[in-house]
Design a protein around this motif. Structure first.
Motif, PDB file in Angstrom:
ATOM      1  N   VAL A 270      35.052  35.620  37.082  1.00  0.00           N
ATOM      2  CA  VAL A 270      35.984  36.631  37.587  1.00  0.00           C
ATOM      3  C   VAL A 270      36.462  36.237  38.982  1.00  0.00           C
ATOM      4  O   VAL A 270      37.655  36.316  39.300  1.00  0.00           O
ATOM      5  CB  VAL A 270      35.320  38.020  37.608  1.00  0.00           C
ATOM      6  N   ALA A 271      35.523  35.795  39.834  1.00  0.00           N
ATOM      7  CA  ALA A 271      35.871  35.408  41.202  1.00  0.00           C
ATOM      8  C   ALA A 271      36.825  34.208  41.220  1.00  0.00           C
ATOM      9  O   ALA A 271      37.772  34.166  42.007  1.00  0.00           O
ATOM     10  CB  ALA A 271      34.602  35.088  41.986  1.00  0.00           C
ATOM     11  N   SER A 272      36.579  33.237  40.358  1.00  0.00           N
ATOM     12  CA  SER A 272      37.389  32.012  40.357  1.00  0.00           C
ATOM     13  C   SER A 272      38.808  32.266  39.865  1.00  0.00           C
ATOM     14  O   SER A 272      39.734  31.522  40.187  1.00  0.00           O
ATOM     15  CB  SER A 272      36.728  30.935  39.496  1.00  0.00           C
ATOM     16  N   LYS A 273      38.976  33.338  39.082  1.00  0.00           N
ATOM     17  CA  LYS A 273      40.305  33.693  38.573  1.00  0.00           C
ATOM     18  C   LYS A 273      41.002  34.694  39.481  1.00  0.00           C
ATOM     19  O   LYS A 273      42.081  35.188  39.157  1.00  0.00           O
ATOM     20  CB  LYS A 273      40.179  34.275  37.167  1.00  0.00           C
ATOM     21  N   SER A 274      40.361  35.015  40.624  1.00  0.00           N
ATOM     22  CA  SER A 274      40.924  35.980  41.581  1.00  0.00           C
ATOM     23  C   SER A 274      41.211  37.322  40.909  1.00  0.00           C
ATOM     24  O   SER A 274      42.306  37.873  40.995  1.00  0.00           O
ATOM     25  CB  SER A 274      42.203  35.427  42.218  1.00  0.00           C
TER      26      SER A 274
END
Length: 378
Positions: free
Chosen positions: A333-337
Motif C-alpha cells: 500500500v505504501a509503495s503504491k502511495s
C-alpha cells in the motif's frame, strides 16, 4: 539491552498510579499494567539511566535504517500514553509517568514511508509500519467487524476487528488501533495469554519433553482430573493479575508426565476460550470461526483443545510468518502511495481445519472446573 514485554519490573510504576487507572482506560483503551511500554520506559528512567533515548524496538530499527525517529499509530496505541481517538501522544498521561520531557517518535500512519535506507544497495524506501499482532490480524484477512485470529507464540494473542471507530471494552480487553492508512482506519480488541510457547519451554526445562515437536506424542489422551493454570507470568484479561503464579491441581499418585503436558496445553486453550467469550460479549455477536497462526499451531492436541473448549471452528494459517506478511501487505500500500488494504493482502486457504469433538456440555464442565482452579490460583 532490551526489556521484553513479559518483564514485570514496571509493576512498581503501575501500582502507584492505580488511582489513575480509570483515566488511562478511558483515554487509551488499555488497562494500566506493566505489560505495556510506557511503564517500562518510566522504570528504566527511574532505575537504569537518565541518558540517551528510551524507545521501542521498531523506532530503534527504523532509526538505524533511515535516520528518522518515527513509529506507527498501531505501535503507539500499545504504550498507555496515546489517545485512542486521535492516535496522538497524550501530554497528561505522559506526565503521570514523568515522561513529559522525553524525546518521542513521530507517529505515522501504517502506510506512510518512514524514510529511505542505503543498507541493501541503492536507495530503498522503508514502509509497512504496524505492530506485530495487528500485522497478523491483517495477513489473516480479518478485515471485517467480528473477524478474529489468535497467534500462538511466546504468548497467545486473540485479536478481533471492531470496525472504523474506537470503542472501549467493558470486559477489560485491550482496545487499540489495528491500522490506519490514508483511506481507512480499523480498531481491534486484544486479549492475551501471557505464556504459551514459554509454558512449553517450561515443560522442556522440567524434562517432560525434549522438544516442542514431542507435545502430541507425549501428551495424555485424557487429563485424568489434572487442571493447569499456566500463569508463569501472571494472568491478563479479564483478571489482570501479574502476581498470580502457575498452578496444577488434582495431582494423585497415578499422575504421569503425560498428564502434566496435556494439562498445560488445555490450560492455554481454556484461557483462549475465556477470551473468545469476552470478545463476543463486548461485540454482541458470536465468532463463527477463529483463525490461528504461530509455531504452536503445529500441535494438533493444542489446536483440538482450542476447538473443543471454544466450540468454534479453528482455521490454521498456512504460514508461520503471518506478521511479516501483514507488514508486507502494508508495504505494498505504501509503495503504491495509497490504495485499499484488501487489494494488497495475499489470498489464503487454511492448511488444516479443526472442528469441536467435545459436546458443549463436556466443554462447559471442563471450563467450570478450570475456572475454579484459576480462582484458587488468585
Amino acid at each position: 539491552n532490551m526489556v521484553v514485554w513479559q518483564d514485570r519490573r514496571a509493576e512498581s510504576v503501575t501500582n502507584r498510579l492505580q488511582d489513575k487507572s480509570e483515566i488511562f482506560e478511558q483515554k487509551t483503551g488499555l488497562v494500566l499494567d506493566p505489560y505495556f511500554s510506557a511503564p517500562k520506559q518510566a522504570w528504566i528512567r527511574e532505575n537504569v539511566t537518565k541518558q540517551g533515548v528510551v524507545t521501542t524496538s521498531d523506532s530503534w530499527l527504523l532509526h538505524q535504517l533511515t535516520g528518522e525517529f518515527v513509529t506507527d499509530v498501531s505501535t503507539a496505541s500499545r504504550s498507555l500514553v496515546t489517545d485512542l481517538d486521535t492516535g496522538e501522544w497524550d501530554r497528561e498521561l505522559l506526565s503521570h509517568f514523568d515522561l513529559q520531557d522525553e524525546k518521542l517518535p513521530k507517529i505515522l500512519n501504517s502506510d506512510e514511508i518512514a524514510g529511505v535506507t542505503r543498507h541493501f544497495g541503492g536507495i530503498m524506501p522503508v514502509g509497512g509500519l504496524i505492530v506485530d499482532q495487528q500485522a497478523a490480524l491483517l495477513a489473516e484477512k480479518c478485515l471485517e467487524v467480528g473477524e478474529a485470529k489468535c497467534t500462538f507464540g511466546t504468548g497467545a494473542f486473540l485479536l478481533a476487528n471492531t470496525g472504523k471507530r474506537a470503542v472501549r471494552s467493558s470486559a477489560k480487553l485491550a482496545a487499540s488501533f489495528a491500522w490506519r492508512t490514508e483511506l481507512e482506519t480499523a480498531y481491534c480488541f486484544d486479549g492475551q495469554v501471557y505464556t504459551a510457547a514459554s509454558a512449553v519451554r517450561w515443560l522442556k526445562q522440567m524434562g517432560f519433553i525434549n522438544a516442542a515437536s514431542e507435545l502430541d506424542i507425549k501428551a495424555a489422551s485424557h487429563h485424568d482430573g489434572i487442571y493447569s493454570v499456566p500463569a508463569f507470568a501472571g494472568l491478563a484479561a479479564p483478571r489482570w493479575r501479574p502476581d498470580v503464579k502457575a498452578s496444577f491441581s488434582g495431582i494423585t499418585l497415578s499422575s504421569e508426565p503425560s498428564h502434566f503436558i496435556l494439562a498445560v496445553l488445555q490450560g492455554i486453550a481454556a484461557q483462549v476460550a475465556e477470551l473468545v467469550d469476552l470478545v463476543e460479549s463486548d461485540m454482541g455477536s458470536a465468532l463463527k470461526t477463529l483463525r490461528v497462526d504461530g509455531g504452536l499451531t503445529q500441535s494438533a492436541v493444542l489446536m483440538q483443545s482450542v476447538a473443543d473448549l471454544t466450540q468454534r471452528t479453528i482455521e490454521i494459517y498456512p504460514s508461520q510468518h503471518a506478521t511479516p506478511l501483514g507488514a508486507a501487505a502494508l508495504a505494498r500500500v505504501a509503495s503504491k502511495s495509497g490504495g485499499w488494504i484488501k487489494d494488497s493482502v495475499i489470498e489464503w486457504a487454511p492448511s488444516h481445519v479443526f472442528e469441536p469433538k467435545w459436546r458443549s456440555e463436556q466443554a462447559q464442565e471442563f471450563r467450570t472446573a478450570w475456572a475454579t482452579a484459576a480462582d484458587s490460583a488468585l
